[in-house]
Design an enzyme around this catalytic site. Structure first.
Site, PDB file in Angstrom:
ATOM      1  N   ASN A  99     -34.095 -34.102  36.712  1.00 52.13           N
ATOM      2  CA  ASN A  99     -33.186 -34.130  35.570  1.00 52.13           C
ATOM      3  C   ASN A  99     -32.870 -35.595  35.270  1.00 52.13           C
ATOM      4  O   ASN A  99     -32.085 -36.223  35.978  1.00 52.13           O
ATOM      5  CB  ASN A  99     -31.907 -33.347  35.925  1.00 52.13           C
ATOM      6  N   LYS A 106     -31.712 -37.184  38.707  1.00 53.40           N
ATOM      7  CA  LYS A 106     -31.382 -36.248  39.768  1.00 53.40           C
ATOM      8  C   LYS A 106     -32.662 -35.519  40.153  1.00 53.40           C
ATOM      9  O   LYS A 106     -33.472 -35.215  39.274  1.00 53.40           O
ATOM     10  CB  LYS A 106     -30.407 -35.210  39.176  1.00 53.40           C
ATOM     11  N   ARG A 144     -36.244 -31.156  33.368  1.00 52.36           N
ATOM     12  CA  ARG A 144     -35.266 -30.534  32.493  1.00 52.36           C
ATOM     13  C   ARG A 144     -35.319 -31.283  31.161  1.00 52.36           C
ATOM     14  O   ARG A 144     -35.198 -32.515  31.132  1.00 52.36           O
ATOM     15  CB  ARG A 144     -33.869 -30.678  33.100  1.00 52.36           C
ATOM     16  N   HIS A 170     -27.531 -24.876  28.277  1.00 53.62           N
ATOM     17  CA  HIS A 170     -27.344 -24.280  29.620  1.00 53.62           C
ATOM     18  C   HIS A 170     -28.230 -23.048  29.807  1.00 53.62           C
ATOM     19  O   HIS A 170     -27.930 -22.182  30.631  1.00 53.62           O
ATOM     20  CB  HIS A 170     -25.879 -23.829  29.851  1.00 53.62           C
ATOM     21  N   ASN A 179     -18.110 -29.234  33.557  1.00 54.53           N
ATOM     22  CA  ASN A 179     -17.612 -30.251  32.636  1.00 54.53           C
ATOM     23  C   ASN A 179     -18.000 -29.883  31.217  1.00 54.53           C
ATOM     24  O   ASN A 179     -17.200 -29.930  30.297  1.00 54.53           O
ATOM     25  CB  ASN A 179     -18.278 -31.567  33.004  1.00 54.53           C
ATOM     26  N   GLY A 180     -19.274 -29.535  31.075  1.00 52.50           N
ATOM     27  CA  GLY A 180     -19.745 -28.889  29.853  1.00 52.50           C
ATOM     28  C   GLY A 180     -19.633 -27.397  30.100  1.00 52.50           C
ATOM     29  O   GLY A 180     -19.795 -26.962  31.245  1.00 52.50           O
ATOM     30  N   ARG A 188     -14.889 -32.472  25.599  1.00 52.47           N
ATOM     31  CA  ARG A 188     -15.307 -32.020  24.262  1.00 52.47           C
ATOM     32  C   ARG A 188     -14.316 -30.999  23.717  1.00 52.47           C
ATOM     33  O   ARG A 188     -13.815 -30.155  24.455  1.00 52.47           O
ATOM     34  CB  ARG A 188     -16.689 -31.390  24.313  1.00 52.47           C
ATOM     35  N   GLU A 239     -17.074 -21.544  39.577  1.00 53.19           N
ATOM     36  CA  GLU A 239     -17.313 -21.212  40.990  1.00 53.19           C
ATOM     37  C   GLU A 239     -16.110 -21.518  41.871  1.00 53.19           C
ATOM     38  O   GLU A 239     -16.002 -20.992  42.978  1.00 53.19           O
ATOM     39  CB  GLU A 239     -18.524 -22.015  41.511  1.00 53.19           C
ATOM     40  N   GLU A 249     -29.969 -24.307  38.597  1.00 52.64           N
ATOM     41  CA  GLU A 249     -30.926 -24.628  37.535  1.00 52.64           C
ATOM     42  C   GLU A 249     -32.212 -25.206  38.108  1.00 52.64           C
ATOM     43  O   GLU A 249     -33.297 -24.960  37.591  1.00 52.64           O
ATOM     44  CB  GLU A 249     -30.277 -25.621  36.552  1.00 52.64           C
TER      45      GLU A 249
END
Ligand code: ADP
Length: 393
Positions: free
Chosen positions: A7, A14, A88, A177, A208-209, A238, A331, A381
């Site tokens: 990612n 990542k 990704r 997502h 966060n998103g 956001r 979570e 993911e």
């Protein structure tokens, strides 16, 4: 067979290296502050963790370091063992409805989606370029955040704006997502002992998103994010959905241009903007305990929006087998799950307090009397990226 999930963000990279098909994680980590004066790298191999400060001039240097480390840390003997790299990619527009092997044409098509995700896609492409150079024998695969939502009907993805905006510029809802919504909805079906095609699931990915997705028989039919990830729920920074006229109104009042106001809606709104304190839900939780009213308001706005979206999607789906919470907040934030559940009592939802007292583990958290099963399912993911890559190999 080893496959790496990648990612690449604008200043970070990542990764997770899997042994396939068993999906064992051999090594994972992140490079951050790429392109800045001093960067960092984190590596986890088994129970050994290592954090280093180093200069990372660009992504290609980070990829070099990553591959070097895999050898020196004895994770692989030869880089040829890595037969696939799954990337990704945030935005695939209407061009991609599933993961694909990257060739020159695919690369150009992803590039053509750049203006739909100017902060993300160019960084994803840099990651693809770097890995293609360093691992020329590995199959490079693109896994899109938007692909899972390409099954939405026109009535769900079109905006009631001038139709030419869609024809000329692709203005429509895409949703994001997707990899997480897909993973969680598949896990939910499996926990219910059914196939994805046999169940209707609502997934609340709250990090966060944040976005919510209605999944009917394994296919996304509605989601809260839109043309961009700014739409839908209030998030860390956001705003989520607002009256679009606010943009012009604030431009005039504060003598700002549209880009500045959109930037404020992306970076200075949500939990941060309302509370004036923090975008992190843990800070918000602590501030609420200390009696901070705006922290409570920020939290209430988020809870209301989550419950509203779930209720709306329950109606759209007609019947719901499971509601799933996932990602950092979903979570971990037990109170939020309970509060959302309380607001949905009309749907016959009942959260079991003891079962809900859990973080980060797959579990049913509704009571036996609940008309809809509510679950906590940690998202993954990276494993979807590795699986798709492996399948394409
Ligand atoms: P993203 O991947 O979108 O950056 P994450 O899925 O990592 O986000 O989620 C980050 C959010 O999860 C933050 O708001 C953080 O406060 C929240 N979070 C993480 N751990 C906890 C916790 N123990 N309790 C409440 N919220 C938590």
């Amino acid at each position: 067979m080893k496959v790496i999930s990648v990612n690449a963000g604008s200043s970070s990279l990542k990764f997770k290296l899997f042994q396939m098909p068993g999906e064992t994680v051999l090594c994972e980590g992140i490079f951050e502050r790429i392109g800045l004066e001093m960067g960092t790298s984190k590596f986890v191999v088994g129970d050994k963790k290592e954090k280093t400060e180093l200069v990372l001039a660009d992504h290609s240097i980070a990829v070099n370091k990553l591959l070097e480390n895999l050898i020196t840390k004895d994770v692989v003997k030869d880089l040829k063992e890595i037969v696939g790299v799954g990337h990704r990619v945030v935005h695939g527009g209407e061009k991609f409805f599933q993961s694909v092997v990257i060739n020159d044409e695919v690369f150009k098509t992803i590039e053509s989606c750049n203006d739909l995700a100017p902060l993300h896609n160019p960084a994803n492409l840099i990651g693809i370029k770097s890995f293609t150079e360093k691992l020329p024998n590995a199959l490079q695969v693109a896994v899109f955040d938007t692909a899972f939502h390409q099954t939405m009907e026109k009535e769900a993805y079109m905006y009631a704006t001038p139709y030419e905006w869609y024809q000329k510029y692709g203005v429509r809802k895409y949703g994001f997502h997707g990899t997480s919504h897909r993973f969680v909805s598949e896990r939910a079906a499996s926990l219910l002992g059914k196939k994805p095609s046999e169940v209707n699931v609502i997934v609340a990915h709250l990090g966060n998103g944040a976005s919510i997705c209605a999944v009917k028989g394994g296919k996304s039919v509605e989601t809260t994010m839109g043309l961009t990830p700014l739409a839908g729920l209030p998030m860390g920074t956001r705003s989520g959905d607002i009256d679009p006229a606010i943009v012009g109104f604030i431009c005039e009042k504060e003598n700002k241009d549209v880009a500045e106001v959109i930037n404020m809606l992306n970076k200075k709104s949500g939990l941060l903007g309302v509370s004036g304190l923090s975008s992190d839900s843990r800070d918000i939780g602590n501030a609420i305990l200390a009696g901070h009213e705006r922290a409570k308001l920020a939290n209430d706005l988020q809870i209301k929006a989550v419950a509203d979206a779930i209720a709306k999607y329950a109606v759209y789906l007609g019947s719901v087998d499971a509601i799933c919470f996932t990602a950092g907040i979903g979570e971990n934030a037990t109170k939020l799950r309970k509060n959302v559940g309380n607001r949905l009592s009309l749907l016959g939802i009942e959260i079991d307090l003891q079962r809900n007292d859990i973080r980060g583990k797959e579990k049913i958290i509704s009571s036996d009397n609940s008309k809809i099963t509510v679950m906590l399912i940690p998202t993954n993911e990276e494993v979807i990226i590795a699986r798709d890559t492996f399948e394409l190999i």
